[in-house]
Design a protein around this motif. Structure first.
Motif, PDB file in Angstrom:
ATOM      1  N   THR A  66     -16.617 -28.812  35.030  1.00 26.79           N
ATOM      2  CA  THR A  66     -16.107 -27.682  34.249  1.00 26.79           C
ATOM      3  C   THR A  66     -17.176 -27.084  33.344  1.00 26.79           C
ATOM      4  OG1 THR A  66     -15.324 -29.194  32.532  1.00 26.79           O
ATOM      5  CG2 THR A  66     -13.735 -28.564  34.254  1.00 26.79           C
ATOM      6  N   SER A  67     -18.423 -27.513  33.486  1.00 23.73           N
ATOM      7  CA  SER A  67     -19.477 -26.953  32.640  1.00 23.73           C
ATOM      8  C   SER A  67     -19.758 -25.514  33.080  1.00 23.73           C
ATOM      9  CB  SER A  67     -20.744 -27.797  32.725  1.00 23.73           C
ATOM     10  OG  SER A  67     -21.227 -27.833  34.038  1.00 23.73           O
ATOM     11  N   PRO A  68     -20.078 -24.649  32.113  1.00 24.44           N
ATOM     12  CA  PRO A  68     -20.325 -23.248  32.459  1.00 24.44           C
ATOM     13  C   PRO A  68     -21.573 -23.093  33.328  1.00 24.44           C
ATOM     14  CG  PRO A  68     -20.813 -23.659  30.140  1.00 24.44           C
ATOM     15  CD  PRO A  68     -20.231 -24.918  30.694  1.00 24.44           C
ATOM     16  N   SER A  69     -21.592 -22.063  34.144  1.00 22.61           N
ATOM     17  CA  SER A  69     -22.742 -21.834  35.024  1.00 22.61           C
ATOM     18  C   SER A  69     -23.780 -20.914  34.391  1.00 22.61           C
ATOM     19  CB  SER A  69     -22.267 -21.233  36.350  1.00 22.61           C
ATOM     20  OG  SER A  69     -21.625 -19.994  36.108  1.00 22.61           O
ATOM     21  N   CYS A  70     -23.441 -20.353  33.225  1.00 15.71           N
ATOM     22  CA  CYS A  70     -24.391 -19.485  32.541  1.00 15.71           C
ATOM     23  C   CYS A  70     -24.167 -19.572  31.030  1.00 15.71           C
ATOM     24  CB  CYS A  70     -24.262 -18.043  33.027  1.00 15.71           C
ATOM     25  SG  CYS A  70     -22.653 -17.302  32.691  1.00 15.71           S
ATOM     26  N   GLY A  71     -25.137 -19.069  30.282  1.00 11.12           N
ATOM     27  CA  GLY A  71     -25.041 -19.086  28.828  1.00 11.12           C
ATOM     28  C   GLY A  71     -25.700 -20.322  28.229  1.00 11.12           C
ATOM     29  N   CYS A  72     -25.618 -20.427  26.923  1.00  8.31           N
ATOM     30  CA  CYS A  72     -26.311 -21.485  26.189  1.00  8.31           C
ATOM     31  C   CYS A  72     -25.790 -22.884  26.484  1.00  8.31           C
ATOM     32  CB  CYS A  72     -26.241 -21.193  24.689  1.00  8.31           C
ATOM     33  SG  CYS A  72     -27.158 -19.704  24.238  1.00  8.31           S
ATOM     34  N   GLU A  73     -24.569 -23.004  26.990  1.00 10.79           N
ATOM     35  CA  GLU A  73     -23.994 -24.317  27.297  1.00 10.79           C
ATOM     36  C   GLU A  73     -24.177 -24.702  28.764  1.00 10.79           C
ATOM     37  OE1 GLU A  73     -22.904 -26.204  24.814  1.00 10.79           O
ATOM     38  OE2 GLU A  73     -23.413 -24.537  23.499  1.00 10.79           O
ATOM     39  N   ALA A  74     -24.817 -23.860  29.548  1.00 12.31           N
ATOM     40  CA  ALA A  74     -25.000 -24.123  30.983  1.00 12.31           C
ATOM     41  C   ALA A  74     -26.086 -25.166  31.215  1.00 12.31           C
ATOM     42  CB  ALA A  74     -25.376 -22.825  31.698  1.00 12.31           C
ATOM     43  N   LYS A  75     -26.140 -25.640  32.450  1.00 11.34           N
ATOM     44  CA  LYS A  75     -27.202 -26.565  32.835  1.00 11.34           C
ATOM     45  C   LYS A  75     -28.503 -25.777  32.957  1.00 11.34           C
ATOM     46  CE  LYS A  75     -24.190 -29.665  35.349  1.00 11.34           C
ATOM     47  NZ  LYS A  75     -23.823 -30.253  36.640  1.00 11.34           N
ATOM     48  N   PRO A  76     -29.627 -26.369  32.562  1.00 10.29           N
ATOM     49  CA  PRO A  76     -30.908 -25.656  32.652  1.00 10.29           C
ATOM     50  C   PRO A  76     -31.379 -25.533  34.102  1.00 10.29           C
ATOM     51  CG  PRO A  76     -31.269 -27.888  31.894  1.00 10.29           C
ATOM     52  CD  PRO A  76     -29.774 -27.696  31.961  1.00 10.29           C
ATOM     53  N   TYR A  77     -32.110 -24.449  34.374  1.00 13.50           N
ATOM     54  CA  TYR A  77     -32.716 -24.305  35.699  1.00 13.50           C
ATOM     55  C   TYR A  77     -34.221 -24.521  35.632  1.00 13.50           C
ATOM     56  CZ  TYR A  77     -34.169 -19.530  34.429  1.00 13.50           C
ATOM     57  OH  TYR A  77     -34.725 -18.439  33.802  1.00 13.50           O
ATOM     58  N   ARG A  78     -34.765 -24.579  34.399  1.00  9.68           N
ATOM     59  CA  ARG A  78     -36.206 -24.796  34.257  1.00  9.68           C
ATOM     60  C   ARG A  78     -36.494 -25.373  32.875  1.00  9.68           C
ATOM     61  NH1 ARG A  78     -40.631 -20.166  33.811  1.00  9.68           N
ATOM     62  NH2 ARG A  78     -42.433 -21.481  33.491  1.00  9.68           N
ATOM     63  N   GLU A  79     -37.374 -26.349  32.829  1.00 11.92           N
ATOM     64  CA  GLU A  79     -37.820 -26.941  31.569  1.00 11.92           C
ATOM     65  C   GLU A  79     -39.152 -26.306  31.183  1.00 11.92           C
ATOM     66  OE1 GLU A  79     -36.284 -29.574  29.840  1.00 11.92           O
ATOM     67  OE2 GLU A  79     -34.633 -29.567  31.264  1.00 11.92           O
ATOM     68  N   LEU A  80     -39.287 -25.960  29.928  1.00  7.91           N
ATOM     69  CA  LEU A  80     -40.564 -25.478  29.410  1.00  7.91           C
ATOM     70  C   LEU A  80     -41.110 -26.545  28.472  1.00  7.91           C
ATOM     71  CD1 LEU A  80     -39.696 -21.766  28.510  1.00  7.91           C
ATOM     72  CD2 LEU A  80     -40.689 -22.658  30.609  1.00  7.91           C
ATOM     73  N   VAL A  81     -42.352 -26.936  28.671  1.00 12.89           N
ATOM     74  CA  VAL A  81     -42.969 -27.959  27.839  1.00 12.89           C
ATOM     75  C   VAL A  81     -44.280 -27.414  27.289  1.00 12.89           C
ATOM     76  CG1 VAL A  81     -43.902 -30.301  27.760  1.00 12.89           C
ATOM     77  CG2 VAL A  81     -41.925 -29.799  29.203  1.00 12.89           C
ATOM     78  N   ASN A  82     -44.303 -27.207  25.982  1.00 16.29           N
ATOM     79  CA  ASN A  82     -45.508 -26.753  25.282  1.00 16.29           C
ATOM     80  C   ASN A  82     -46.082 -25.469  25.881  1.00 16.29           C
ATOM     81  OD1 ASN A  82     -47.151 -27.254  23.066  1.00 16.29           O
ATOM     82  ND2 ASN A  82     -48.701 -28.279  24.304  1.00 16.29           N
TER      83      ASN A  82
ATOM     84  N   LEU B  55     -34.641 -23.415  29.891  1.00 17.73           N
ATOM     85  CA  LEU B  55     -34.197 -22.081  30.277  1.00 17.73           C
ATOM     86  C   LEU B  55     -32.884 -22.198  31.035  1.00 17.73           C
ATOM     87  CD1 LEU B  55     -37.401 -20.239  31.527  1.00 17.73           C
ATOM     88  CD2 LEU B  55     -36.082 -19.765  29.471  1.00 17.73           C
ATOM     89  N   LYS B  56     -31.956 -21.302  30.715  1.00 17.90           N
ATOM     90  CA  LYS B  56     -30.642 -21.298  31.354  1.00 17.90           C
ATOM     91  C   LYS B  56     -30.301 -19.869  31.753  1.00 17.90           C
ATOM     92  CE  LYS B  56     -29.372 -25.123  28.404  1.00 17.90           C
ATOM     93  NZ  LYS B  56     -28.443 -25.644  27.408  1.00 17.90           N
TER      94      LYS B  56
END
Length: 125
Positions: free
Chosen positions: A22-38, A98-99
């Protein structure tokens, strides 16, 4: 006969107990599609940033705007006249996720796609 009835009961129970995501597919509560590190990025103002992504660029909006320091100045001169990114303007280092941004169904935009960003760390160099 008893075995097939028992097997049928187990299958029915497994299907009935299946929890749907039931997690949202978009927005700030969604699962990330990319991690940004430094990653080095530039601040565009209003909670928006731009960063490189291969040969293109990524625009994103900060989910938690309380992390924005009022002393930060927007740098709208990041894009040169030729459309090239001036990476000397990238004076922030960020770490986070990033989401996908939520768009109305069927909406099309003339603007670049903007993601949302959940920050773990933002540092001005």
């Amino acid at each position: 006969m008893k075995f097939s009835a028992l097997l049928s009961l187990v299958v029915v129970l497994l299907i009935a107990c299946h929890k749907e995501d039931t997690s949202p597919s978009c927005g700030c509560e969604a699962k990330p599609y990319r991690e940004l590190v430094n990653e080095k990025v530039a601040y565009l103002g209003g909670g928006y940033f731009i960063g490189p992504h291969g040969n293109s660029r990524t625009f994103f909006r900060l989910c938690d705007t309380t992390l924005i320091d009022p002393a930060w100045k927007a740098d709208t001169a990041v894009m040169g006249a030729t459309g090239q990114i001036d990476t000397t303007k990238f004076v922030f280092r960020i770490t986070g996720q990033l989401k996908a941004e939520c768009s109305p169904p069927g909406a099309t935009s003339f603007f670049p796609e903007v993601s949302v960003f959940t920050a773990l760390r933002i540092v001005r160099e």
